[in-house]
Design an enzyme around this catalytic site. Structure first.
Site, PDB file in Angstrom:
ATOM      1  N   GLY A  48       0.873  -1.176   0.000  1.00 47.16           N
ATOM      2  CA  GLY A  48       0.000   0.000   0.000  1.00 47.16           C
ATOM      3  C   GLY A  48       0.900   1.212   0.000  1.00 47.16           C
ATOM      4  O   GLY A  48       1.804   1.309  -0.830  1.00 47.16           O
ATOM      5  N   GLU A  49       0.726   2.069   0.954  1.00 50.33           N
ATOM      6  CA  GLU A  49       1.589   3.259   1.063  1.00 50.33           C
ATOM      7  C   GLU A  49       2.034   3.337   2.513  1.00 50.33           C
ATOM      8  O   GLU A  49       1.217   3.517   3.417  1.00 50.33           O
ATOM      9  CB  GLU A  49       0.799   4.493   0.620  1.00 50.33           C
ATOM     10  N   SER A  50       3.349   3.217   2.716  1.00 52.36           N
ATOM     11  CA  SER A  50       3.841   3.003   4.079  1.00 52.36           C
ATOM     12  C   SER A  50       3.580   4.194   5.018  1.00 52.36           C
ATOM     13  O   SER A  50       3.290   3.992   6.201  1.00 52.36           O
ATOM     14  CB  SER A  50       5.330   2.637   4.062  1.00 52.36           C
ATOM     15  N   CYS A  80       6.068  -5.381   0.372  1.00 57.96           N
ATOM     16  CA  CYS A  80       6.247  -4.028  -0.184  1.00 57.96           C
ATOM     17  C   CYS A  80       6.124  -2.950   0.908  1.00 57.96           C
ATOM     18  O   CYS A  80       7.021  -2.841   1.736  1.00 57.96           O
ATOM     19  CB  CYS A  80       5.276  -3.823  -1.337  1.00 57.96           C
ATOM     20  N   ARG A 107      13.024   3.192  -0.167  1.00 59.67           N
ATOM     21  CA  ARG A 107      11.651   3.307  -0.708  1.00 59.67           C
ATOM     22  C   ARG A 107      11.707   3.684  -2.180  1.00 59.67           C
ATOM     23  O   ARG A 107      12.606   4.406  -2.602  1.00 59.67           O
ATOM     24  CB  ARG A 107      10.876   4.393   0.032  1.00 59.67           C
ATOM     25  N   ILE A 136       5.685  -2.997  -7.507  1.00 60.54           N
ATOM     26  CA  ILE A 136       4.948  -1.752  -7.763  1.00 60.54           C
ATOM     27  C   ILE A 136       5.527  -0.655  -6.871  1.00 60.54           C
ATOM     28  O   ILE A 136       5.407  -0.721  -5.646  1.00 60.54           O
ATOM     29  CB  ILE A 136       3.440  -1.924  -7.464  1.00 60.54           C
ATOM     30  N   ARG A 137       6.190   0.304  -7.505  1.00 57.27           N
ATOM     31  CA  ARG A 137       6.892   1.361  -6.737  1.00 57.27           C
ATOM     32  C   ARG A 137       7.556   0.736  -5.500  1.00 57.27           C
ATOM     33  O   ARG A 137       7.415   1.218  -4.375  1.00 57.27           O
ATOM     34  CB  ARG A 137       5.918   2.486  -6.339  1.00 57.27           C
ATOM     35  N   HIS A 172       4.896  -8.351  -4.572  1.00 52.24           N
ATOM     36  CA  HIS A 172       3.515  -8.602  -4.134  1.00 52.24           C
ATOM     37  C   HIS A 172       3.018  -9.978  -4.569  1.00 52.24           C
ATOM     38  O   HIS A 172       2.304 -10.073  -5.583  1.00 52.24           O
ATOM     39  CB  HIS A 172       2.576  -7.586  -4.803  1.00 52.24           C
ATOM     40  N   GLU A 174       0.605 -11.471  -3.557  1.00 53.83           N
ATOM     41  CA  GLU A 174      -0.870 -11.460  -3.479  1.00 53.83           C
ATOM     42  C   GLU A 174      -1.518 -10.954  -4.765  1.00 53.83           C
ATOM     43  O   GLU A 174      -2.725 -11.049  -4.920  1.00 53.83           O
ATOM     44  CB  GLU A 174      -1.329 -10.639  -2.262  1.00 53.83           C
TER      45      GLU A 174
END
Ligand code: GLN
Length: 194
Positions: A48-50, A80, A107, A136-137, A172, A174
């Site tokens: 997600g976004e940490s 991630c 990151r 992803i990023r 990821h 998942e």
């Protein structure tokens, strides 16, 4: 049944729950409140976004609950952003988040051009087959302490590690239907229970 919580504050929660649902003996549980941390056999911190995830962890006041699970030896796996949350050091940031695993992460390590990509590789400890890896990023790991086992490096960048009960992947699993890493995590949990 093996109860695996997926931190459900933000990010790829449903995807983890769906894959876990395909593994016999596993009960996947979305987790966000303090009282839901009881009786878990394992916990997944999704991508997600940490920074957002970290803020939500504070708002829900569950930082201590996650750390306690780790200290009790309950397996925890971060994918991630989840890996960034677990890292003890983050490049360019003074503070870390959960401070669990002895690694330094960068990151968005792949920059803008290669921000997201898919590849395949064998993770020898997990299986003999190549498995799909979606980045992803993504962060990658620049340093590991001697007590950390490196599970996979791609182009000289460390992207999967394990330290006792803790597992962290830059990618990821998942977001594909390959179950290898989830099954490995379940196996880790079973060993801890026995
Ligand atoms: N770049 C994101 C971060 O720093 C992580 C991306 C992801 O989880 N796919 O939190």
């Amino acid at each position: 049944m093996i109860k695996i919580g997926v931190l459900s504050l933000q990010g790829s929660v449903e995807e983890h729950l769906d894959l876990l649902d395909k593994i016999p003996e596993v009960t996947p549980l979305p987790i966000k409140k303090k009282e839901e941390f009881k009786d878990l056999d394992g916990l997944i911190l999704p991508g997600g976004e940490s920074t957002t995830l970290s803020k939500l962890i504070h708002i829900f006041e569950i930082r201590k609950n996650i750390i306690k699970l780790a200290q009790q030896g309950i397996p925890i796996w971060g994918t991630c952003a989840g890996m960034i949350l677990m890292a003890k050091q983050i490049h360019g940031q003074k503070n870390s988040h959960l401070d669990l695993i002895d690694i330094t992460v960068r990151r968005n390590g792949y920059g803008n051009q290669l921000a997201s990509f898919k590849t395949k590789a064998i993770i020898p400890k997990l299986s003999k087959q190549k498995i799909p890896l979606i980045f992803i990023r993504a962060p990658y790991i620049t340093e590991v302490n001697s007590n950390v086992e490196v599970l996979l490096e791609i182009d000289d960048k460390i992207v999967a590690v394990e330290q006792n009960n803790l597992l962290a992947t830059s990618f990821h699993p998942e977001l594909d239907d390959d179950l290898t890493v989830h099954q490995y995590f379940v196996q880790k949990i079973k060993q801890n229970i026995n």
